[in-house]
Motif scaffolding. Sequence first.
Motif, PDB file in Angstrom:
ATOM      1  N   PHE A   1       0.816  -1.220   0.000  1.00  0.00           N
ATOM      2  CA  PHE A   1       0.000   0.000   0.000  1.00  0.00           C
ATOM      3  C   PHE A   1       0.850   1.272   0.000  1.00  0.00           C
ATOM      4  CE2 PHE A   1      -3.017   3.099   1.731  1.00  0.00           C
ATOM      5  CZ  PHE A   1      -4.168   2.809   1.013  1.00  0.00           C
ATOM      6  N   PRO A   2       1.926   1.352   0.807  1.00  0.00           N
ATOM      7  CA  PRO A   2       2.728   2.593   0.792  1.00  0.00           C
ATOM      8  C   PRO A   2       3.671   2.684  -0.393  1.00  0.00           C
ATOM      9  CG  PRO A   2       3.624   1.065   2.389  1.00  0.00           C
ATOM     10  CD  PRO A   2       2.390   0.422   1.847  1.00  0.00           C
ATOM     11  N   GLY A   3       3.846   1.594  -1.172  1.00  0.00           N
ATOM     12  CA  GLY A   3       4.759   1.606  -2.315  1.00  0.00           C
ATOM     13  C   GLY A   3       6.131   1.063  -1.968  1.00  0.00           C
ATOM     14  N   LEU A   4       6.798   0.526  -2.969  1.00  0.00           N
ATOM     15  CA  LEU A   4       8.093  -0.105  -2.738  1.00  0.00           C
ATOM     16  C   LEU A   4       9.158   0.892  -2.303  1.00  0.00           C
ATOM     17  CD1 LEU A   4       8.246  -2.682  -5.690  1.00  0.00           C
ATOM     18  CD2 LEU A   4       7.548  -3.045  -3.305  1.00  0.00           C
ATOM     19  N   ILE A   5       9.077   2.126  -2.773  1.00  0.00           N
ATOM     20  CA  ILE A   5      10.077   3.125  -2.365  1.00  0.00           C
ATOM     21  C   ILE A   5       9.940   3.414  -0.873  1.00  0.00           C
ATOM     22  CG2 ILE A   5      10.834   5.516  -2.625  1.00  0.00           C
ATOM     23  CD1 ILE A   5      10.125   5.360  -5.557  1.00  0.00           C
ATOM     24  N   SER A   6       8.720   3.588  -0.403  1.00  0.00           N
ATOM     25  CA  SER A   6       8.514   3.828   1.027  1.00  0.00           C
ATOM     26  C   SER A   6       8.928   2.615   1.844  1.00  0.00           C
ATOM     27  CB  SER A   6       7.044   4.170   1.299  1.00  0.00           C
ATOM     28  OG  SER A   6       6.702   5.412   0.718  1.00  0.00           O
ATOM     29  N   MET A   7       8.647   1.417   1.329  1.00  0.00           N
ATOM     30  CA  MET A   7       9.037   0.211   2.045  1.00  0.00           C
ATOM     31  C   MET A   7      10.558   0.083   2.115  1.00  0.00           C
ATOM     32  SD  MET A   7       6.140  -2.392   0.583  1.00  0.00           S
ATOM     33  CE  MET A   7       6.629  -3.769   1.640  1.00  0.00           C
TER      34      MET A   7
ATOM     35  N   MET B   1       3.835  12.392  -3.426  1.00  0.00           N
ATOM     36  CA  MET B   1       2.578  12.893  -3.983  1.00  0.00           C
ATOM     37  C   MET B   1       2.756  13.337  -5.428  1.00  0.00           C
ATOM     38  SD  MET B   1       0.802  14.912  -0.799  1.00  0.00           S
ATOM     39  CE  MET B   1       2.279  15.826  -0.303  1.00  0.00           C
ATOM     40  N   VAL B   2       3.921  13.910  -5.731  1.00  0.00           N
ATOM     41  CA  VAL B   2       4.220  14.273  -7.119  1.00  0.00           C
ATOM     42  C   VAL B   2       4.277  13.015  -7.976  1.00  0.00           C
ATOM     43  CG1 VAL B   2       5.880  15.385  -8.655  1.00  0.00           C
ATOM     44  CG2 VAL B   2       5.489  16.308  -6.347  1.00  0.00           C
ATOM     45  N   ALA B   3       4.878  11.964  -7.403  1.00  0.00           N
ATOM     46  CA  ALA B   3       4.939  10.688  -8.118  1.00  0.00           C
ATOM     47  C   ALA B   3       3.534  10.119  -8.332  1.00  0.00           C
ATOM     48  CB  ALA B   3       5.807   9.697  -7.350  1.00  0.00           C
ATOM     49  N   GLY B   4       2.660  10.262  -7.325  1.00  0.00           N
ATOM     50  CA  GLY B   4       1.282   9.802  -7.470  1.00  0.00           C
ATOM     51  C   GLY B   4       0.558  10.554  -8.567  1.00  0.00           C
ATOM     52  N   TRP B   5       0.768  11.865  -8.623  1.00  0.00           N
ATOM     53  CA  TRP B   5       0.180  12.670  -9.701  1.00  0.00           C
ATOM     54  C   TRP B   5       0.711  12.219 -11.054  1.00  0.00           C
ATOM     55  CZ3 TRP B   5       2.807  16.048 -13.044  1.00  0.00           C
ATOM     56  CH2 TRP B   5       1.984  16.840 -13.865  1.00  0.00           C
ATOM     57  N   ALA B   6       1.996  11.862 -11.121  1.00  0.00           N
ATOM     58  CA  ALA B   6       2.589  11.396 -12.378  1.00  0.00           C
ATOM     59  C   ALA B   6       1.931  10.097 -12.844  1.00  0.00           C
ATOM     60  CB  ALA B   6       4.097  11.206 -12.217  1.00  0.00           C
TER      61      ALA B   6
ATOM     62  N   VAL C   1       5.232   3.374  -6.505  1.00  0.00           N
ATOM     63  CA  VAL C   1       4.860   4.626  -5.841  1.00  0.00           C
ATOM     64  C   VAL C   1       3.951   4.377  -4.640  1.00  0.00           C
ATOM     65  CG1 VAL C   1       3.629   6.811  -6.130  1.00  0.00           C
ATOM     66  CG2 VAL C   1       5.165   5.972  -7.932  1.00  0.00           C
ATOM     67  N   GLY C   2       2.974   3.476  -4.820  1.00  0.00           N
ATOM     68  CA  GLY C   2       2.049   3.172  -3.730  1.00  0.00           C
ATOM     69  C   GLY C   2       0.675   3.789  -3.927  1.00  0.00           C
ATOM     70  N   PHE C   3      -0.352   3.116  -3.438  1.00  0.00           N
ATOM     71  CA  PHE C   3      -1.714   3.621  -3.531  1.00  0.00           C
ATOM     72  C   PHE C   3      -1.938   4.750  -2.522  1.00  0.00           C
ATOM     73  CE2 PHE C   3      -6.372   3.313  -2.853  1.00  0.00           C
ATOM     74  CZ  PHE C   3      -6.788   3.432  -4.168  1.00  0.00           C
ATOM     75  N   GLY C   4      -1.322   4.644  -1.350  1.00  0.00           N
ATOM     76  CA  GLY C   4      -1.448   5.693  -0.347  1.00  0.00           C
ATOM     77  C   GLY C   4      -0.978   7.049  -0.855  1.00  0.00           C
ATOM     78  N   PRO C   5       0.238   7.141  -1.426  1.00  0.00           N
ATOM     79  CA  PRO C   5       0.679   8.417  -1.990  1.00  0.00           C
ATOM     80  C   PRO C   5      -0.226   8.945  -3.094  1.00  0.00           C
ATOM     81  CG  PRO C   5       2.563   6.987  -1.639  1.00  0.00           C
ATOM     82  CD  PRO C   5       1.344   6.163  -1.363  1.00  0.00           C
TER      83      PRO C   5
END
Length: 494
Positions: A378-384, A431-436, A457-461
Amino acid sequence: MTLLLWVLSALVLVGTLPIVSSIVGYLLVMFHRTRDHLDRADPDAAPRVAVLVPAWNEAPVLRYSVDRMMGLDYPAERLRLVVVDDGSTDETPEILAAASARHPGRVVPLRRENGGQGKAHTLNHGLRTILADDWAEAVLITDADVVFTSGSIARMARHLRDPRVGAVTAFIREASQPASWVNRCIGYEYATAQLAARRAQNVVGAQACLAGGAQLHSRENLEAIGGRIDTGTLAEDTVTTLLTQLGGRRVVFDPHAECLAEEPASVVALWKQRLRWARGNLQVTRRFGEVFFRPSRRHRLWNPWFALQWYSTLYLPAFAVLASASLVTLWFLDGGVARLLFSAYWGLSALGFVFTTLYTLLLDRRIARRCWLQGVTFPGLISMATIAWVLVPGPADRLLAGAAGAAGLSWDAQVREWVLLAAYTWTSACMVAGWAVYRVDRVRALRPLVGPLMLVVGFGPLLCAVTFAAYVAELRGAAQTWEKTEKTGKVVAA
């Protein structure tokens, strides 16, 4: 300088409030058995229920949902379906006419020739008809695509025997078949937002929102709030929920009352839906903000945890930007303090992520089977990866060094510092990545990349990016339009 360091440190810690609120909420869920209202419910209660459905070009779903509603395990003579056709141009009128012929007196089609004003106006058209006579003792507001399970309306209705209860909501399960990656992410998110958060809200006696597709009101409650739905915001269901509680009546969530719904299958459709929701919540906060944190004997909306959850959810993007900007500034001023706070922030994030994810997957086995991968990522691989770098810095550093070496890059102290700075910015840059990802989904040729990008990126972002876009839309004074989510009937096979 010392004062500045303290201020920046405080801003980073303020950024953890959404995480703290989430953890507290899941702890409150443990007490739900004592606050689920079942001790005051009557399993034999069967008030006369008028089911109110707004419909605009809903032919694909009405073909199935009308007959499913008529076949529910509820006394036939006490259940009536009122469908308001909001000027549809497809086969909706013909389908409703045929359904009315099959179920005379039980399916009541209404039509607004000049539709297009939005869901709330359509609902008000139906409410005027329903409340004009005294047949209905309760009104169930739902959507055309929502399919209620057999005993769900009875489970909701049992709470209305308590005169203190004004409205009841159910668990809406995402059930699209076949399910896209976005559908499964929504399925997991709904478990966190309903099976967990709404249970916690039951415990404190305050509900944030009646699910738009499953809100059962007593007749007395509807009449008390004016006999109509708010048309001044994009979150009419939230306004109704708060007005009910401000009037001294309780709102109850019943997790055992369940209905199935089709949710957006693409990022573009999700963005459109959630932008409307987020803008609506900002509008509601401007209207009702004074009731939070202000004790009252009439309602529980002032409960400290409930108020903290409300604001930390709504302003999560702002908290993230403040935390990220503070960490970056501290990187220049005092790298040691920055690293300490960075570790504290992501360490707490790790605790919250592991605790809430495991708890959510244990709450419902079907969601665990269907959406476990979306929950874990959910938070994305980068956050993990950032969490791993904080929790196990040695192995993570060696892994990064190996990856850099394989790519022909160096991994010295200077590179580590720049990577650390990038990690500080990710709190808000995500969040910029989520917008992308949203922009990629708008380009047909690039859509195959959306799934892998969402995994990274993740669904949360992505959801945070939508909320940030809502800030911008409200500040710009963008047009307030109600755009419905297109439904195709994918929930039929569930």
